[in-house]
Design a protein around this motif. Structure first.
Motif, PDB file in Angstrom:
ATOM      1  N   ALA A  34       3.165  -9.591  47.845  1.00 33.58           N
ATOM      2  CA  ALA A  34       3.943  -8.866  48.584  1.00 33.58           C
ATOM      3  C   ALA A  34       2.408  -7.074  49.054  1.00 33.58           C
ATOM      4  O   ALA A  34       2.097  -7.318  49.837  1.00 33.58           O
ATOM      5  CB  ALA A  34       5.037  -8.163  48.978  1.00 33.58           C
ATOM      6  N   PRO A  35       2.867  -6.421  47.996  1.00 34.22           N
ATOM      7  CA  PRO A  35       1.530  -5.189  47.963  1.00 34.22           C
ATOM      8  C   PRO A  35       0.228  -5.984  48.594  1.00 34.22           C
ATOM      9  O   PRO A  35      -0.505  -5.013  49.327  1.00 34.22           O
ATOM     10  CB  PRO A  35       2.042  -4.503  47.138  1.00 34.22           C
ATOM     11  N   LEU A  36      -0.370  -6.384  47.712  1.00 32.42           N
ATOM     12  CA  LEU A  36      -1.369  -7.284  47.814  1.00 32.42           C
ATOM     13  C   LEU A  36      -2.038  -7.880  49.310  1.00 32.42           C
ATOM     14  O   LEU A  36      -2.923  -8.097  50.146  1.00 32.42           O
ATOM     15  CB  LEU A  36      -2.389  -8.400  46.617  1.00 32.42           C
ATOM     16  N   ALA A  37      -0.897  -8.710  50.056  1.00 29.75           N
ATOM     17  CA  ALA A  37      -1.069  -9.437  50.926  1.00 29.75           C
ATOM     18  C   ALA A  37      -2.017  -9.001  52.391  1.00 29.75           C
ATOM     19  O   ALA A  37      -2.849  -8.715  53.442  1.00 29.75           O
ATOM     20  CB  ALA A  37       0.311 -10.279  51.260  1.00 29.75           C
ATOM     21  N   GLY A  38      -1.000  -7.811  52.446  1.00 24.47           N
ATOM     22  CA  GLY A  38      -1.963  -7.000  53.388  1.00 24.47           C
ATOM     23  C   GLY A  38      -2.846  -6.041  53.420  1.00 24.47           C
ATOM     24  O   GLY A  38      -3.861  -6.227  54.009  1.00 24.47           O
TER      25      GLY A  38
END
Length: 353
Positions: A40-44
Motif C-alpha cells: 500500500a505505501p509503495l503503490a502511490g
C-alpha cells in the motif's frame, strides 16, 4: 502513446471507456488482495514515479522519441490489479491537468497503455519465472523481457482499436508495421528502465517487490545437527524496523521522482513520440481535435505565465508528481482499508469451533 481526441470515433471511444471502467472496477476488487502493509505505501509512489519517468522522452530513431509506459514496472512492483490502477491514475492526472491524452480517448488510453501492458507483462513475467531459477536475478531478467514485449503489444492493440474506430482512411497494414516497428525500439528503453528500477528495489527490499515474493528461502536453524525451519517470528523483522525501512524506500523514491520530473525532464528529447510520429507520417492525425483541457494552467507540462522554460517545466513536473502521489496514495489506502474492514468482518462473523 497517449491517444488524443479525434483519432478514434465516438462509438468506439465510448465502448473503450466502458471496457476501461470495467477493468478498473475489477482491479479495485483485485487490488484488495494485493495491497497489504508493504504494498500500500509503495503503490502511490509507483504511480508518481511512472508519471515522472514518462516525462523523460528518449530518442529511438531519427526524429522519433519514446517514453516509459509503466505497465510492466507497476505489475512487477505492486501486482497486476494494482498496476492497472497505477497507470490509470497517471493517465487521469495527465489528461485532466496537463492536456496529455484526450479526455474522450481516456478509455482508449487506459485500455491500451494500462490494461494491455499490464496483462501482457504479467503473463510473460509469470511464465518466465516458471522456467527460470527462483532467484532475484531471474525477476530482473523476466521483468526486462516482459517490459520489452508489453510495448509493441500496446502498439498492436492501438492498431486494432484504430481498425474499428479510426477517423481517417489509412491502410491498416502500414499503420501496424509502423506502430509495432517503432515501439519495439521504444520497448528496449522500457525494458532497461523497468529492469533497472526493479533491480534497485529488489536489492534493498525484495519483500516490497510483488513479483519477487516466494523467492526467498525460509530461514533455517541447526538443532542437534539437523536443519529445521525457523519459527515464523524469527523470519519476520520487527514492526518498527520494517516501517522505518519502508519509509526510507518511500522517501528515496519520491525524491528521485521529483528530481527526474523537476530537473532531468528538461533534457528529455523534444522529438515526437512513436504514436505522434506514425500519426503524422501516415495521416492518422488529420482529424485530431484540440484538447478539452488545453487552457489548463499546466497544459503541455508547463506552468502558465512562467516565462522561463526550465523553471516552468520543472514546476509542472514537481506539481504533477505531488498530485499523482497524493491521489494515488489516497485511492490505494482506501482500497487497503476496505480489505482490512472485510477481513475484520469475516473474522467476527466466523463461528469458533
Amino acid at each position: 502513446m497517449h491517444v488524443p481526441d479525434g483519432f478514434i470515433n465516438a462509438p468506439v471511444s465510448v465502448a473503450a471507456g466502458v471496457a476501461a471502467a470495467a477493468a478498473v472496477a475489477v482491479s479495485l476488487r483485485g487490488a484488495r488482495r494485493e495491497l497489504d502493509e508493504r504494498t500500500a505505501p509503495l503503490a502511490g509512489l509507483v504511480a508518481a514515479f511512472i508519471f515522472a519517468v514518462q516525462m523523460l522522452n528518449f530518442p529511438v530513431a531519427a526524429g522519433t522519441s519514446g517514453h516509459l509506459l509503466g505497465g510492466a514496472l507497476a505489475a512487477i512492483l505492486v501486482g497486476p490489479y494494482t498496476g492497472v490502477l497505477c497507470v490509470s491514475v497517471v493517465l487521469l492526472m495527465q489528461g485532466i491537468l496537463f492536456a496529455d491524452g484526450g479526455l474522450t480517448a481516456l478509455g482508449v488510453n487506459i485500455t491500451v497503455m494500462g490494461v494491455v501492458t499490464v496483462v501482457t507483462a504479467h503473463l510473460v513475467f509469470r511464465g518466465l519465472l516458471r522456467v527460470l531459477p527462483p532467484t532475484r536475478r531471474s525477476v530482473t531478467v523476466a521483468g526486462f523481457v516482459a517490459a520489452l514485449l508489453s510495448v509493441p503489444a500496446a502498439a498492436a492493440a492501438f492498431t486494432a482499436v484504430y481498425a474499428v474506430g479510426g477517423t481517417t482512411d489509412v491502410p491498416l497494414g502500414k499503420v501496424l508495421t509502423a506502430m509495432v516497428g517503432v515501439h519495439v525500439l521504444i520497448g528496449i528503453g522500457e525494458a532497461l528502465i523497468t529492469a533497472a528500477t526493479v533491480g534497485a528495489v529488489i536489492a534493498v527490499r525484495p519483500d516490497l517487490v510483488h513479483g519477487a515474493r516466494g523467492l526467498t528461502a525460509p530461514l533455517k536453524l541447526r538443532v542437534d545437527g539437523v536443519l529445521v525451519d525457523a519459527p515464523a517470528a524469527a523470519t519476520v523483522p520487527a514492526a518498527g524496523a520494517a516501517a522505518g525501512s519502508t519509509k526510507k524506500v518511500w522517501v528515496t523514491g519520491l525524491v528521485t521522482a521529483l528530481v527526474l520530473a523537476g530537473f532531468v525532464s528538461f533534457y528529455a528529447s523534444a522529438d515526437p513520440d512513436g504514436l505522434e510520429k506514425v500519426a503524422a507520417d501516415k495521416g492518422i492525425d488529420e482529424k485530431v481535435e484540440e484538447h478539452a483541457a488545453a487552457g489548463s494552467p499546466l497544459a503541455d507540462y508547463g506552468v502558465k505565465d512562467v516565462d522561463d522554460a526550465r523553471l516552468s517545466g520543472g514546476l509542472a513536473g514537481v506539481i504533477g508528481v505531488g498530485v499523482t502521489v497524493v491521489a494515488g496514495s489516497g485511492i490505494f489506502w482506501t482500497v487497503r482499508r476496505r480489505r482490512t474492514d472485510d477481513l475484520t468482518a469475516t473474522a467476527t462473523t466466523t463461528p469458533v469451533a
